[in-house]
Design a protein around this motif. Structure first.
Motif, PDB file in Angstrom:
ATOM      1  N   GLY A 103       0.804  -1.214   0.000  1.00  0.00           N
ATOM      2  CA  GLY A 103       0.000   0.000   0.000  1.00  0.00           C
ATOM      3  C   GLY A 103       0.837   1.264   0.000  1.00  0.00           C
ATOM      4  O   GLY A 103       0.462   2.264   0.600  1.00  0.00           O
TER       5      GLY A 103
ATOM      6  N   LYS B 275       3.490   3.823  -2.565  1.00  0.00           N
ATOM      7  CA  LYS B 275       3.946   4.121  -3.922  1.00  0.00           C
ATOM      8  C   LYS B 275       5.428   3.770  -4.041  1.00  0.00           C
ATOM      9  O   LYS B 275       6.195   3.960  -3.089  1.00  0.00           O
ATOM     10  CB  LYS B 275       3.739   5.597  -4.238  1.00  0.00           C
TER      11      LYS B 275
ATOM     12  N   ASP C  43      -5.617  -1.834   0.755  1.00  0.00           N
ATOM     13  CA  ASP C  43      -6.566  -0.937   0.114  1.00  0.00           C
ATOM     14  C   ASP C  43      -7.042   0.120   1.100  1.00  0.00           C
ATOM     15  O   ASP C  43      -7.240   1.282   0.740  1.00  0.00           O
ATOM     16  CB  ASP C  43      -7.751  -1.703  -0.467  1.00  0.00           C
TER      17      ASP C  43
ATOM     18  N   ASN D   9      -4.296   2.688   1.381  1.00  0.00           N
ATOM     19  CA  ASN D   9      -4.304   3.572   0.207  1.00  0.00           C
ATOM     20  C   ASN D   9      -5.397   4.628   0.325  1.00  0.00           C
ATOM     21  O   ASN D   9      -5.173   5.805   0.040  1.00  0.00           O
ATOM     22  CB  ASN D   9      -4.493   2.773  -1.079  1.00  0.00           C
TER      23      ASN D   9
ATOM     24  N   ASP E 244      -4.444   7.177   2.947  1.00  0.00           N
ATOM     25  CA  ASP E 244      -3.389   8.074   2.463  1.00  0.00           C
ATOM     26  C   ASP E 244      -3.922   9.145   1.521  1.00  0.00           C
ATOM     27  O   ASP E 244      -3.311  10.192   1.366  1.00  0.00           O
ATOM     28  CB  ASP E 244      -2.283   7.284   1.763  1.00  0.00           C
ATOM     29  N   GLN E 245      -5.062   8.885   0.890  1.00  0.00           N
ATOM     30  CA  GLN E 245      -5.636   9.856  -0.039  1.00  0.00           C
ATOM     31  C   GLN E 245      -6.430  10.952   0.674  1.00  0.00           C
ATOM     32  O   GLN E 245      -6.791  11.945   0.064  1.00  0.00           O
ATOM     33  CB  GLN E 245      -6.542   9.142  -1.043  1.00  0.00           C
TER      34      GLN E 245
END
Length: 127
Positions: free
Chosen positions: A18, A20, A80, A83, A86-87
């Motif tokens: 999860g 980048k 998921d 992720n 984190d957004q």
């Protein structure tokens, strides 16, 4: 060294974790531009950079280099969710953490010998 396979393995491990790839490279100490150097220039990274990245991702250098199939790293079971978290904005992340803490305290078990809250009466009396 197969740099294409190496980059693919980095991306797959990062997806499982999860995170980048550029973040993983930067935070591991391998260098934020490692992926760019591998993809665009075909550079071969130092053993130290491969080891740093593998350690960060929770896999062996052999797995990362494609000598063995990568295993699921010891990161969250639900990448998921990481992720999505984190957004969120920093403020929204704080709200999520406050809610998680609230839910965690709701699920704590009563200490042996303690008085159940229900027996204390209405916590919000009218008035």
């Amino acid at each position: 060294m197969n740099t294409e396979l190496f980059v693919q393995n980095i991306k797959e491990c990062c997806a499982l974790c999860g995170v980048k790839p550029t973040v993983a490279c930067r935070e591991s100490g391998a260098g934020a531009n490692l992926i760019n150097m591998l993809e665009r220039r075909g550079s071969i990274p130092s053993v130290e950079k491969v080891q740093l990245l593998a350690q960060y991702l929770g896999v062996s250098t052999s797995e990362l280099l494609g000598e063995h199939l990568p295993t699921v790293p010891a990161f969250p079971e639900h990448p998921d969710l990481v992720n999505l978290y984190d957004q969120l904005s920093e403020e929204a992340q704080q709200e999520v953490m406050a809610f998680i803490e609230f839910k965690r305290t709701q699920e704590t078990k009563a200490v042996k010998g303690s008085i159940p809250l229900e027996s204390l009466g209405d916590p919000d009396p009218p008035g």
